[in-house]
Design an enzyme around this catalytic site. Sequence first.
Site, PDB file in Angstrom:
ATOM      1  N   GLY A 146       3.625  -7.089  -4.603  1.00  0.00           N
ATOM      2  CA  GLY A 146       3.477  -8.349  -3.865  1.00  0.00           C
ATOM      3  C   GLY A 146       3.340  -9.434  -4.908  1.00  0.00           C
ATOM      4  O   GLY A 146       4.180  -9.537  -5.789  1.00  0.00           O
ATOM      5  N   GLU A 147       2.265 -10.164  -4.841  1.00  0.00           N
ATOM      6  CA  GLU A 147       2.020 -11.228  -5.817  1.00  0.00           C
ATOM      7  C   GLU A 147       0.558 -11.123  -6.256  1.00  0.00           C
ATOM      8  O   GLU A 147      -0.355 -11.327  -5.457  1.00  0.00           O
ATOM      9  CB  GLU A 147       2.332 -12.576  -5.146  1.00  0.00           C
ATOM     10  N   SER A 148       0.388 -10.788  -7.536  1.00  0.00           N
ATOM     11  CA  SER A 148      -0.968 -10.484  -8.008  1.00  0.00           C
ATOM     12  C   SER A 148      -1.909 -11.683  -7.896  1.00  0.00           C
ATOM     13  O   SER A 148      -3.100 -11.526  -7.627  1.00  0.00           O
ATOM     14  CB  SER A 148      -0.928  -9.981  -9.445  1.00  0.00           C
ATOM     15  N   CYS A 166       3.534  -2.417  -9.515  1.00  0.00           N
ATOM     16  CA  CYS A 166       3.946  -3.793  -9.826  1.00  0.00           C
ATOM     17  C   CYS A 166       2.761  -4.767  -9.800  1.00  0.00           C
ATOM     18  O   CYS A 166       1.936  -4.719 -10.702  1.00  0.00           O
ATOM     19  CB  CYS A 166       5.092  -4.211  -8.911  1.00  0.00           C
ATOM     20  N   ARG A 217       2.976 -10.360 -17.245  1.00  0.00           N
ATOM     21  CA  ARG A 217       3.487 -10.629 -15.901  1.00  0.00           C
ATOM     22  C   ARG A 217       4.925 -11.146 -15.990  1.00  0.00           C
ATOM     23  O   ARG A 217       5.256 -11.877 -16.918  1.00  0.00           O
ATOM     24  CB  ARG A 217       2.575 -11.689 -15.290  1.00  0.00           C
ATOM     25  N   ARG A 223      10.711  -8.649 -10.419  1.00  0.00           N
ATOM     26  CA  ARG A 223       9.813  -9.558 -11.164  1.00  0.00           C
ATOM     27  C   ARG A 223       8.618  -8.779 -11.729  1.00  0.00           C
ATOM     28  O   ARG A 223       7.459  -9.128 -11.534  1.00  0.00           O
ATOM     29  CB  ARG A 223       9.349 -10.710 -10.272  1.00  0.00           C
ATOM     30  N   HIS A 227       8.729   0.059  -8.100  1.00  0.00           N
ATOM     31  CA  HIS A 227       8.344   0.240  -6.687  1.00  0.00           C
ATOM     32  C   HIS A 227       8.880   1.553  -6.109  1.00  0.00           C
ATOM     33  O   HIS A 227       9.908   1.531  -5.422  1.00  0.00           O
ATOM     34  CB  HIS A 227       8.933  -0.900  -5.849  1.00  0.00           C
ATOM     35  N   GLU A 278       7.929   3.105  -3.633  1.00  0.00           N
ATOM     36  CA  GLU A 278       7.834   3.083  -2.163  1.00  0.00           C
ATOM     37  C   GLU A 278       9.115   2.565  -1.520  1.00  0.00           C
ATOM     38  O   GLU A 278       9.287   2.668  -0.305  1.00  0.00           O
ATOM     39  CB  GLU A 278       6.622   2.256  -1.714  1.00  0.00           C
TER      40      GLU A 278
HETATM   41  N1  GLN Z   1       5.500 -10.925 -10.277  1.00  0.00           N
HETATM   42  C1  GLN Z   1       4.539 -10.432  -9.326  1.00  0.00           C
HETATM   43  C2  GLN Z   1       3.119 -10.742  -9.751  1.00  0.00           C
HETATM   44  O1  GLN Z   1       2.912 -11.389 -10.709  1.00  0.00           O
HETATM   45  C3  GLN Z   1       4.693  -8.946  -9.089  1.00  0.00           C
HETATM   46  C4  GLN Z   1       5.989  -8.670  -8.387  1.00  0.00           C
HETATM   47  C5  GLN Z   1       5.963  -7.443  -7.540  1.00  0.00           C
HETATM   48  O2  GLN Z   1       4.924  -6.896  -7.194  1.00  0.00           O
HETATM   49  N2  GLN Z   1       7.138  -7.051  -7.125  1.00  0.00           N
HETATM   50  O3  GLN Z   1       2.207 -10.319  -9.102  1.00  0.00           O
END
Ligand code: GLN
Length: 198
Positions: A48-50, A80, A109, A139, A174, A176
């Site tokens: 997701g997005e950390s 991720c 990141r 990403r 990923h 999953e």
């Molecule tokens: N770039 C995202 C982050 O900094 C991670 C991307 C992902 O989980 N697919 O959290």
Amino acid sequence: MVPVIGVLALQGDVREHLAALSACGARGVAVRRVSELDTVDGLVLPGGESTTMSRLLETFELLEPVRERIAGGMPAYGSCAGMILLARQVLDGRPDQRQLGGLDVVVRRNAFGRQVDSFETDLAITGITGEPVRAVFIRAPWVEETGPQVEVLARAAGHPVAVRQGPVLATSFHPELTGDGRVHALFCDMVRSPAAAA
Ligand code: GLN
């Protein structure tokens, strides 16, 4: 015994992890509050997005409780953004981004850069037998430094992208999303018998 494995469900690809966990014989539960965290034997931190997940962990008052469970030896698997949350230190993160810890690594990141924001490759992963694993990177971070207790399980572009430290597992990619359940099966085994798998 069927292990109960939580998926942190504040943001990210929760459903896909829950499906992968049932496929390896665990009972997957979405975790949004401490009462749910208390019921699990292990926890998945999804992609997701950390930065967003870090903020939501604080809002939902889960940051400290999850930290404490991980520090107490609960098996955890981060994919991720989840790997970023588990890392000791993040490069190119946001200054207010918080860490759960558990993994003595420094991650960068969005490390693979703009041109290759997303890509797929086949990886040989230590501890997973058979065909290489199809790894989807979105990403993704990579690992820049590993502490002495950290085992590198796979590399891409010369950098570790799958690592393990005792009961804590993390991948930059990923699993999953591909329908190949072998990384989740490895984590389920770690939850079933943490001592034996360590
Ligand atoms: N770039 C995202 C982050 O900094 C991670 C991307 C992902 O989980 N697919 O959290």
